[in-house]
Design a protein around this motif. Structure first.
Motif, short mmCIF file in Angstrom:
data_model
loop_
_atom_site.label_atom_id
_atom_site.label_comp_id
_atom_site.label_asym_id
_atom_site.label_seq_id
_atom_site.Cartn_x
_atom_site.Cartn_y
_atom_site.Cartn_z
N ARG A 8 25.25 17.35 5.35
CA ARG A 8 24.81 17.07 3.97
C ARG A 8 23.33 16.65 3.97
O ARG A 8 22.56 17.08 3.12
N PHE A 9 22.92 15.84 4.94
CA PHE A 9 21.53 15.43 5.06
C PHE A 9 20.62 16.66 5.22
O PHE A 9 19.58 16.76 4.57
N ILE A 11 21.18 19.79 4.33
CA ILE A 11 21.16 20.56 3.09
C ILE A 11 20.28 19.88 2.04
O ILE A 11 19.48 20.53 1.36
N ASP A 12 20.37 18.55 1.95
CA ASP A 12 19.53 17.82 1.01
C ASP A 12 18.04 17.97 1.35
O ASP A 12 17.20 18.07 0.46
N GLN A 13 17.71 18.00 2.62
CA GLN A 13 16.31 18.08 3.05
C GLN A 13 15.74 19.50 3.02
O GLN A 13 14.58 19.69 2.68
N GLY A 15 17.64 22.49 1.85
CA GLY A 15 18.30 23.44 0.95
C GLY A 15 19.43 24.21 1.62
O GLY A 15 20.23 24.85 0.97
N GLU A 16 19.48 24.17 2.94
CA GLU A 16 20.52 24.80 3.74
C GLU A 16 20.45 24.21 5.15
O GLU A 16 19.52 23.49 5.47
#
Length: 93
Positions: A8-9, A11-13, A15-16
């Motif tokens: 999740r970290f 993806i948050d940083q 985008g994938e």
């Protein structure tokens, strides 16, 4: 241990989830690893209510949260699937 789901970290940083990540530790150990699109990994930031320090293998530590049926936890060495003392994480595309 407390922290963030590493997938999740990422993806948050970014985008994938990047195809590979390059890690550098405080002892100058470096490694590039792929296959991080897995929710089992936790980016640990504190243990027993205290922020991680170099003495506690911090400031960041990646820990596999659970072992599936394919692994015999009795045969794993301590910290076998952990990355600790992380100084930097770089995405590699």
């Amino acid at each position: 241990m407390r922290g963030l789901e590493f997938r999740r970290f990422l993806i948050d940083q970014f985008g994938e989830v990047p195809p590979a990540l390059h890690f550098t530790a405080w002892d100058d150990y470096e490694v590039t690893l792929s296959g991080w699109d897995d929710p089992k990994w936790l980016m640990v930031t504190e243990e027993d209510g205290e922020p991680l320090t170099l003495r506690s293998r911090g400031p960041l530590r990646l820990v596999e949260q659970s072992y599936d049926d394919q692994r015999d936890i009795e045969n794993l060495r301590e910290f076998n699937d952990w990355i600790w003392m992380i100084r930097s994480i770089e995405a590699q595309w």
